[in-house]
Enzyme design. Structure first.
Site, PDB file in Angstrom:
ATOM      1  N   GLU A 183       0.963  -1.158   0.036  1.00 12.47           N
ATOM      2  CA  GLU A 183       0.050  -0.017  -0.127  1.00 12.47           C
ATOM      3  C   GLU A 183       0.946   1.161   0.018  1.00 12.47           C
ATOM      4  OE1 GLU A 183      -3.816   1.809   2.648  1.00 12.47           O
ATOM      5  OE2 GLU A 183      -3.108  -0.206   2.944  1.00 12.47           O
ATOM      6  N   GLY A 213      -7.879   4.910   7.704  1.00 13.80           N
ATOM      7  CA  GLY A 213      -8.841   4.504   8.821  1.00 13.80           C
ATOM      8  C   GLY A 213      -8.312   3.483   9.943  1.00 13.80           C
ATOM      9  N   GLY A 214      -7.610   2.542   9.083  1.00 14.79           N
ATOM     10  CA  GLY A 214      -7.100   1.266   9.880  1.00 14.79           C
ATOM     11  C   GLY A 214      -5.569   1.211   9.961  1.00 14.79           C
ATOM     12  N   SER A 215      -5.009   1.929   9.141  1.00 15.84           N
ATOM     13  CA  SER A 215      -3.617   1.735   9.363  1.00 15.84           C
ATOM     14  C   SER A 215      -2.688   2.890   8.328  1.00 15.84           C
ATOM     15  CB  SER A 215      -2.807   0.605   8.351  1.00 15.84           C
ATOM     16  OG  SER A 215      -3.370   0.719   6.856  1.00 15.84           O
ATOM     17  N   THR A 216      -1.590   3.261   8.894  1.00 18.02           N
ATOM     18  CA  THR A 216      -0.866   4.320   8.466  1.00 18.02           C
ATOM     19  C   THR A 216       0.392   3.767   7.812  1.00 18.02           C
ATOM     20  OG1 THR A 216       0.070   6.462   8.767  1.00 18.02           O
ATOM     21  CG2 THR A 216       0.334   5.063  10.623  1.00 18.02           C
TER      22      THR A 216
END
Length: 438
Positions: A183, A213-216
């Site tokens: 990603e 929202g769930g990961s960075t």
């Protein structure tokens, strides 16, 4: 003087040879490809195609579904491919729907309507004659990575079922859960392609920061060998794109996306409802606040903590404890140019620090100052966005934990050259190169 007949014949032969050589060279210099010749004579030997017809034949398309934690988005890219050079982009078609694919974890059949709605957009955009040669793919991100394996598999099977009868170019491996590092790498490809850093050696590449929202994710091309040597082995990845090899520092922090981090700071546990009608009480909310918040199909009842210590200091302490030792610092980032997007962008817009359409630049300290101001104002009133104090505090701490000093300037962009600054374009290129290799 009478010229001998033999000399005349010889002269004519020489002229003929010279003429044929000239014609041959002219023809070779044009280097007409077979498709071009076929197009030139395909319908009428005496009629050449118009420039518009030729342009239509040169354009190709790629379709990428982004199945995120809060919604599903379709990106339809139009481009021209010239030999082994980097493609030239045409306009992008984009549409988003809510909720995210993960919302249908208990009933995958319900996801079908949204998928068909987005596929209809693709069919209206791509000429029917090119449907069978246009690659179609879906990549799911943190929303599905956080689901139990069996539920995620059932959702992806439903997507494959819908895509298999879509008329577009589809393989079973075209639908998958995207690895967090992929990603980040794909987002890096997108941004640097749009800025010219992937196909112009004189243009330096930039790093990217993506907050979902769930990961960075954080991704950049190390200029210092020490960065590669001192980083964990799974933080460094290499790949080839447009006949050039790249080595990147890239890592995705699952559970540290803004929504997942918000839940953790509030005291909740991912995917687990609070039992017995209990409330999540937090100093990051206004003292008089009560309300409900839905995250990952779970509804939480929230309440602000009674007035005591200033909200900012109390919230900062909670955030620092939650993120403690969960993030790796990268010393080199303080000297590199970085682009930030997704929730970094949205919260900067909420503060009025950048233009909603044009984006802009800001410093890490702007997030810190914004957090202090918003939290201070919340001591008297929750305001329209009860989570803004928490979100800004978290973003400011996250950036510092990643290695960015408070005076570091970041560029915020939702679009570059009218294309979304997400991982979708990079993933499309990567997918198409994979199809080409096979």
């Amino acid at each position: 003087m009478k010229v001998p007949k033999l000399a005349v014949i010889f002269l004519l032969v020489v002229c003929l040879v010279v003429y044929l050589t000239y014609v041959k060279r002219c023809f070779e210099n044009r280097k007409l490809s077979k498709p071009f010749l076929e197009q030139l004579y395909r319908t009428d030997l005496h009629k050449r195609p118009t420039s518009a017809e030729m342009a239509g034949e040169m354009f190709r398309y790629g379709i990428m579904f982004d199945a995120g934690s809060t919604g599903t988005r379709i990106h339809i890219f139009q481009f021209q491919q010239e030999n082994n050079a980097a493609p030239k982009l045409g306009p992008e078609t984009f549409k988003a729907i809510k909720p995210g694919l993960s919302a249908y974890a208990d009933d995958p059949e319900k996801s079908k309507a949204g998928l068909l709605e987005l596929l209809e957009v693709a069919k209206q955009t791509v000429p029917p004659a090119q449907w069978s040669s246009t690659p179609l793919a879906l990549r799911a991100t943190a929303g599905l990575r956080l689901l139990p394996g069996e539920k995620a598999t059932h959702l992806l099977d439903k997507v494959k079922e819908v895509f298999a009868v879509s008329s577009f170019l589809f393989r079973s491996d075209s639908v998958s859960i995207m690895d967090g590092t992929d990603e980040g790498v794909s987002a890096w490809i997108t941004v640097n392609f749009l800025l010219g850093g992937l196909h112009k050696s004189e243009v330096p590449t930039v790093g990217i920061l993506d907050l979902g929202g769930g990961s960075t994710q954080i991704t950049f091309s190390p200029q210092d060998e020490k960065t590669i040597q001192t980083s964990p082995i799974d933080y460094v990845t290499s790949f080839q794109m447009f006949n050039t090899s790249h080595t990147l520092y890239s890592h995705s922090y699952l559970g540290l996306g803004l929504m997942s981090a918000r839940l953790a700071v509030l005291g909740g546990v991912e995917g687990q409802p609070v039992g017995g009608g209990q409330e999540l009480v937090s100093p990051c909310l206004a003292p008089d606040y009560t309300g409900e918040w839905e995250h990952a199909e779970v509804t939480y009842t929230l309440k602000g903590q009674k007035a005591g210590e200033p909200i900012y200091e109390s919230c900062l302490s909670k955030v620092e404890k939650m993120i403690y030792k969960r993030v790796q610092k990268a010393e080199e980032v303080k000297d590199m140019e970085f682009y930030a997007f997704s929730y970094y962008y949205d919260r900067a817009v909420d503060l009025g620090l950048v233009d909603e359409k044009k984006g802009g630049s800001l410093r890490v300290s702007n997030y810190i100052d914004g957090a202090k101001t918003v939290c201070k104002n919340m001591e008297a009133n929750a305001g329209q966005n009860p989570f803004l104090c928490l979100d800004l505090t978290y973003i400011s701490v996250l950036l510092q934990e990643l290695g960015f000093p408070t005076d570091k300037e970041l560029k915020l962009a939702r679009k570059i050259r009218e294309v979304e600054t997400s991982w979708a374009l990079g993933a499309t290129f990567y997918h198409m190169e994979s199809l080409h290799k096979h």
